[in-house]
Design a protein around this motif. Structure first.
Motif, PDB file in Angstrom:
ATOM      1  N   SER A 289       0.799  -1.237   0.000  1.00  0.00           N
ATOM      2  CA  SER A 289       0.000   0.000   0.000  1.00  0.00           C
ATOM      3  C   SER A 289       0.823   1.274   0.000  1.00  0.00           C
ATOM      4  CB  SER A 289      -0.957   0.011   1.209  1.00  0.00           C
ATOM      5  OG  SER A 289      -1.818  -1.110   1.177  1.00  0.00           O
ATOM      6  N   GLY A 290       2.062   1.185  -0.481  1.00  0.00           N
ATOM      7  CA  GLY A 290       2.870   2.382  -0.608  1.00  0.00           C
ATOM      8  C   GLY A 290       2.963   2.829  -2.057  1.00  0.00           C
ATOM      9  N   THR A 291       3.712   3.879  -2.286  1.00  0.00           N
ATOM     10  CA  THR A 291       3.995   4.344  -3.644  1.00  0.00           C
ATOM     11  C   THR A 291       5.504   4.543  -3.769  1.00  0.00           C
ATOM     12  OG1 THR A 291       3.716   6.687  -3.062  1.00  0.00           O
ATOM     13  CG2 THR A 291       1.764   5.499  -3.869  1.00  0.00           C
ATOM     14  N   VAL A 292       5.993   4.584  -4.989  1.00  0.00           N
ATOM     15  CA  VAL A 292       7.432   4.717  -5.182  1.00  0.00           C
ATOM     16  C   VAL A 292       7.740   5.505  -6.439  1.00  0.00           C
ATOM     17  CG1 VAL A 292       7.596   2.518  -6.437  1.00  0.00           C
ATOM     18  CG2 VAL A 292       9.636   3.452  -5.308  1.00  0.00           C
ATOM     19  N   GLU A 293       8.766   6.340  -6.351  1.00  0.00           N
ATOM     20  CA  GLU A 293       9.331   7.024  -7.504  1.00  0.00           C
ATOM     21  C   GLU A 293      10.667   6.338  -7.807  1.00  0.00           C
ATOM     22  OE1 GLU A 293       9.741  11.182  -6.809  1.00  0.00           O
ATOM     23  OE2 GLU A 293       7.696  11.390  -6.005  1.00  0.00           O
ATOM     24  N   ILE A 294      10.836   5.869  -9.036  1.00  0.00           N
ATOM     25  CA  ILE A 294      12.061   5.167  -9.430  1.00  0.00           C
ATOM     26  C   ILE A 294      12.879   6.050 -10.359  1.00  0.00           C
ATOM     27  CG2 ILE A 294      13.027   3.144 -10.573  1.00  0.00           C
ATOM     28  CD1 ILE A 294      10.481   1.632  -9.871  1.00  0.00           C
ATOM     29  N   ASP A 295      14.100   6.357  -9.942  1.00  0.00           N
ATOM     30  CA  ASP A 295      15.037   7.099 -10.795  1.00  0.00           C
ATOM     31  C   ASP A 295      16.176   6.151 -11.144  1.00  0.00           C
ATOM     32  OD1 ASP A 295      16.437   8.992 -12.168  1.00  0.00           O
ATOM     33  OD2 ASP A 295      17.076  10.142 -10.416  1.00  0.00           O
ATOM     34  N   TYR A 296      16.133   5.591 -12.346  1.00  0.00           N
ATOM     35  CA  TYR A 296      17.146   4.633 -12.795  1.00  0.00           C
ATOM     36  C   TYR A 296      18.061   5.345 -13.784  1.00  0.00           C
ATOM     37  CZ  TYR A 296      19.191   0.139 -14.099  1.00  0.00           C
ATOM     38  OH  TYR A 296      20.066  -0.910 -14.300  1.00  0.00           O
ATOM     39  N   LEU A 297      19.342   5.422 -13.457  1.00  0.00           N
ATOM     40  CA  LEU A 297      20.310   6.124 -14.290  1.00  0.00           C
ATOM     41  C   LEU A 297      21.206   5.127 -15.012  1.00  0.00           C
ATOM     42  CD1 LEU A 297      21.364   8.910 -11.758  1.00  0.00           C
ATOM     43  CD2 LEU A 297      19.768   9.123 -13.656  1.00  0.00           C
TER      44      LEU A 297
END
Length: 400
Positions: A289-297
């Motif tokens: 029940s969470g959210t996530v921002e993914i920054d893949y470089l």
């Protein structure tokens, strides 16, 4: 080999070691190598080696034109330092607080200058052109300085037939030469995850979504990517290096930031790991029940040696130093900006053993030191490789 350069570096060794120590005392970070660049330019001028400067701001291209027509060989060294506080105790230790040449780039630069000095003295015998590439910002992953130098036109006027890079390597005994065809160094990607939950009082967890618990589960699940999704015969590494979250002992965190790196040796495995990474992260966070921002470089590409030029290094090194100085080596998962040069031009990247023996610290360690006795080997090998490569280009030998 038409000319043998073994023993030729002895006459310049004192100057090269002094220059290396000058660079070591005055390190500069990636993109800020202005004084370093000026010091290199002064040395090139002193030894009458033509050059052009300003590539990627601080990069330099030395140009040695032989008297005879032929191919073009580029030799590359990186010039930047790391944000590390030196702890070596050396008399020539860094005078710049929090900055250190902990990866040997000072020695790379000095040895390339030495090779340029030897080759410039022999330009009447050279059948072609030698380019000396002094590259900034190698440590500035995932941006780097190689792409910026090429974008600024470093090879627009003179394109290399081959580009060669040398790196000191503390895992090898002094003067050993490590090289292999194919992947020498790995893809080096980075990631940053911002996991968001819903904070609240520590005594009432049922009213919250604890971002720390979610992050803990994500980290656990990331370990399954390599162990359960990648062929055991192939190589991959997923490492979490930094976790930030929470504000107090009695507050359930509403946000956690996870940072880390992913290393692979092939583009196929890189794509597989990247896709599975995103699936695992999104699926795990959503299930809690969470959210996530993914920054893949996407970082530096793997450093992939041409088979032909890897053979050239091996044969030249064996001829100069003997078979026992050229051991078989496995690739490293460390990243290297030189890989971008190898995407554009054929070439080879090899290691020069620099261990001081007992007490040797690894690259990027605040106590990293190297054996300066290797400088003559490094200068002579790089110079000989340049001449052998020009000869090979002329004859078209050792085809892939």
């Amino acid at each position: 080999m038409s000319f043998t350069l073994k023993g030729k570096a002895n006459k310049i060794l004192e100057e090269i070691i002094a220059f290396r120590r000058e660079l070591h005392q005055n390190p500069e970070l990636s993109g800020e190598e202005f004084e370093t660049s000026l010091r290199i330019q002064e040395k090139l001028q002193m030894h009458a080696i033509p050059f052009k400067a300003g590539y990627a701001k601080t990069g330099i291209l030395g140009i040695i034109r032989g008297s005879k027509r032929g191919g073009t060989v580029a030799l590359r060294a990186d010039i930047d330092a790391l944000p590390i506080t030196e702890q070596t105790g050396l008399e020539f230790a860094s005078k710049s607080e929090g900055i250190m040449h902990a990866c040997g780039h000072d020695s790379h630069t000095a040895m390339l200058l030495g090779a340029g000095m030897l080759l410039n003295e022999m330009k009447e015998e050279l059948e072609g052109t030698i380019l000396l590439v002094f590259q900034p910002a190698e440590e500035k992953s995932p941006v780097g300085g190689a792409s910026a130098m090429m974008a600024d036109g470093v090879f627009d006027e003179i394109k290399p037939d081959v580009i060669i890079g040398q790196h000191v390597w503390p895992d090898l005994e002094p003067g050993m030469v490590g090289v292999r065809p194919g992947s020498m160094m790995g893809n080096s990607d980075r990631f940053k995850l911002i996991i968001k939950g819903s904070g609240g009082h520590a005594s009432m967890p049922h009213t919250t979504v604890d971002a720390i618990v979610v992050a803990n589960q994500v980290i656990t699940m990331l370990q399954t990517i390599v162990s359960r999704n990648i062929d055991p015969i192939k190589s991959a590494v997923v490492t979490v290096g930094k976790i930030t979250g929470g504000v107090a002992h009695n507050v359930i965190a509403d946000e956690v930031v996870i940072e880390g790196t992913i290393r692979t040796l092939s583009d196929e495995v890189k794509a597989q790991v990247k896709n599975r990474f995103i699936e695992v992260v999104e699926g795990t966070v959503s299930s809690m029940s969470g959210t996530v921002e993914i920054d893949y470089l996407d970082g530096y590409p793997a450093t992939v040696n041409s088979e032909k030029w890897a053979r050239r290094v091996k044969e030249t090194a064996i001829s100069m130093f003997g078979q026992n100085r050229v051991p078989e080596v496995a690739p490293s998962m460390a990243g290297e900006d030189f890989g971008r040069f190898l995407q554009a031009y054929p070439g080879v990247y090899y290691w020069l053993g620099c261990s001081i023996g007992e007490g040797q610290k690894p690259l990027h360690n605040p106590s990293f030191m190297l054996d300066e006795a290797i400088f003559s080997d490094g200068i002579e090998l790089m110079s000989q490789l340049a001449m052998d490569a020009l000869s090979q280009i002329k004859t078209g030998g050792m085809n892939d």
